[in-house]
Design an enzyme around this catalytic site. Structure first.
Site, mmCIF file in Angstrom:
data_model
loop_
_atom_site.group_PDB
_atom_site.id
_atom_site.type_symbol
_atom_site.label_atom_id
_atom_site.label_comp_id
_atom_site.label_asym_id
_atom_site.label_seq_id
_atom_site.Cartn_x
_atom_site.Cartn_y
_atom_site.Cartn_z
ATOM 1 N N ARG A 1 5.091 10.995 -2.260
ATOM 2 C CA ARG A 1 4.876 10.664 -0.858
ATOM 3 C C ARG A 1 6.183 10.778 -0.074
ATOM 4 N NH1 ARG A 1 4.607 4.555 1.208
ATOM 5 N NH2 ARG A 1 4.178 4.997 3.387
ATOM 6 N N PRO B 1 0.789 -1.230 0.000
ATOM 7 C CA PRO B 1 0.000 0.000 0.000
ATOM 8 C C PRO B 1 0.821 1.281 0.000
ATOM 9 C CG PRO B 1 -0.111 -1.089 2.133
ATOM 10 C CD PRO B 1 0.539 -2.057 1.183
ATOM 11 N N ASN B 2 0.289 2.246 -0.713
ATOM 12 C CA ASN B 2 0.817 3.620 -0.800
ATOM 13 C C ASN B 2 2.084 3.748 -1.642
ATOM 14 O OD1 ASN B 2 -1.235 4.735 0.954
ATOM 15 N ND2 ASN B 2 -0.192 3.655 2.627
ATOM 16 N N ARG C 1 13.608 3.933 12.236
ATOM 17 C CA ARG C 1 12.441 4.820 12.228
ATOM 18 C C ARG C 1 11.558 4.537 13.454
ATOM 19 N NH1 ARG C 1 9.655 4.749 6.600
ATOM 20 N NH2 ARG C 1 8.597 6.523 7.579
ATOM 21 N N ASN D 1 8.155 -5.683 -1.270
ATOM 22 C CA ASN D 1 8.091 -4.545 -0.358
ATOM 23 C C ASN D 1 6.630 -4.457 0.055
ATOM 24 O OD1 ASN D 1 8.017 -2.193 1.036
ATOM 25 N ND2 ASN D 1 9.030 -0.937 -0.501
ATOM 26 N N GLU E 1 13.156 -9.419 0.950
ATOM 27 C CA GLU E 1 12.348 -8.319 1.486
ATOM 28 C C GLU E 1 13.084 -7.001 1.230
ATOM 29 O OE1 GLU E 1 11.746 -8.718 5.704
ATOM 30 O OE2 GLU E 1 10.712 -6.773 5.859
ATOM 31 N N ALA F 1 3.389 -0.989 4.616
ATOM 32 C CA ALA F 1 2.880 -1.041 5.999
ATOM 33 C C ALA F 1 2.423 -2.443 6.409
ATOM 34 C CB ALA F 1 1.741 -0.038 6.175
ATOM 35 N N TYR G 1 11.377 8.546 1.171
ATOM 36 C CA TYR G 1 11.297 7.476 0.173
ATOM 37 C C TYR G 1 11.974 7.809 -1.161
ATOM 38 C CZ TYR G 1 7.967 5.623 3.531
ATOM 39 O OH TYR G 1 7.388 5.155 4.675
ATOM 40 N N HIS H 1 12.898 -2.646 1.528
ATOM 41 C CA HIS H 1 12.293 -1.378 1.968
ATOM 42 C C HIS H 1 13.177 -0.249 1.475
ATOM 43 C CE1 HIS H 1 9.485 -3.524 4.456
ATOM 44 N NE2 HIS H 1 10.501 -4.261 4.889
HETATM 45 C C1 DQA Z 1 8.411 0.964 3.470
HETATM 46 C C2 DQA Z 1 8.557 1.134 4.979
HETATM 47 C C3 DQA Z 1 7.230 0.893 5.670
HETATM 48 O O1 DQA Z 1 7.377 1.059 7.074
HETATM 49 C C4 DQA Z 1 6.187 1.880 5.173
HETATM 50 O O2 DQA Z 1 4.931 1.600 5.759
HETATM 51 C C5 DQA Z 1 6.101 1.944 3.703
HETATM 52 C C6 DQA Z 1 7.312 1.844 2.892
HETATM 53 C C7 DQA Z 1 9.728 1.327 2.722
HETATM 54 O O3 DQA Z 1 9.838 0.958 1.562
HETATM 55 O O4 DQA Z 1 10.590 1.995 3.277
HETATM 56 O O5 DQA Z 1 5.036 2.190 3.151
HETATM 57 O O6 DQA Z 1 8.138 -0.401 3.188
#
Ligand code: DQA
Length: 145
Positions: A18, A10-11, A107, A74, A98, A77, A23, A100
């Site tokens: 964003r 998501p997002n 964080r 990835n 995995e 959240a 990011y 990120h």
């Molecule tokens: C994320 C880190 C997560 O904590 C966050 O909710 C994201 C992006 C990252 O790519 O740094 O949406 O996965």
């Protein structure tokens, strides 16, 4: 040719707009293009997908059974919340990397736990968009053809 599924949670469809200070400024399409270039180099065939919906991500993980040789994920959240995604990933017998963009461990504390990490061969965090191509390179040493 090894098939690799790259899943985004998501997002991440709002990357670029964003929180760019966290990011980065690359969009998800930019990251997909980077992955396609790297995949070409490594002779991988990739499916690059994003969803804001936990159930859709789980459907895609289930669909990966017997269809892919590796996965980059990835989960955004859902990384920190989804036992359901963990359970689905547990059914796969392919290497999972995995990724990120940010360094989640430095964080907020609610980002420190990951339900994906116990199932991942490697975690790449805090490398920005490059983390995705690094994940593909790492997978090239693991996938069975
Ligand atoms: C994320 C880190 C997560 O904590 C966050 O909710 C994201 C992006 C990252 O790519 O740094 O949406 O996965």
């Amino acid at each position: 040719m090894a098939r690799i599924l790259i899943l985004n949670g998501p997002n991440l469809n709002f990357l670029g707009r964003r929180e760019p200070e966290i990011y980065g400024t690359k969009t998800l399409s930019d990251i997909e293009a980077m992955c396609r270039e790297k995949a070409c180099e490594l002779t991988f065939e990739i499916d690059f997908r994003q969803s804001n919906h936990e159930g859709e991500l789980i459907d895609w993980v289930q669909g990966a059974l017997d269809s892919y040789e590796g996965m980059v994920i990835n989960a955004a959240a859902y990384t920190h919340t989804s036992v359901a995604l963990h359970d689905a990933l547990k059914m796969l017998d392919i290497p999972i990397i995995e990724v990120h963009l940010s360094d989640t461990k430095t964080r907020e504390t609610f980002r420190h736990n990951s339900y994906i990490t116990p199932l991942a061969q490697k975690v790449i965090a805090g490398q920005g968009a490059e983390g995705y191509t690094q994940a593909l390179t790492y997978l090239s040493s693991l996938v069975k053809l």
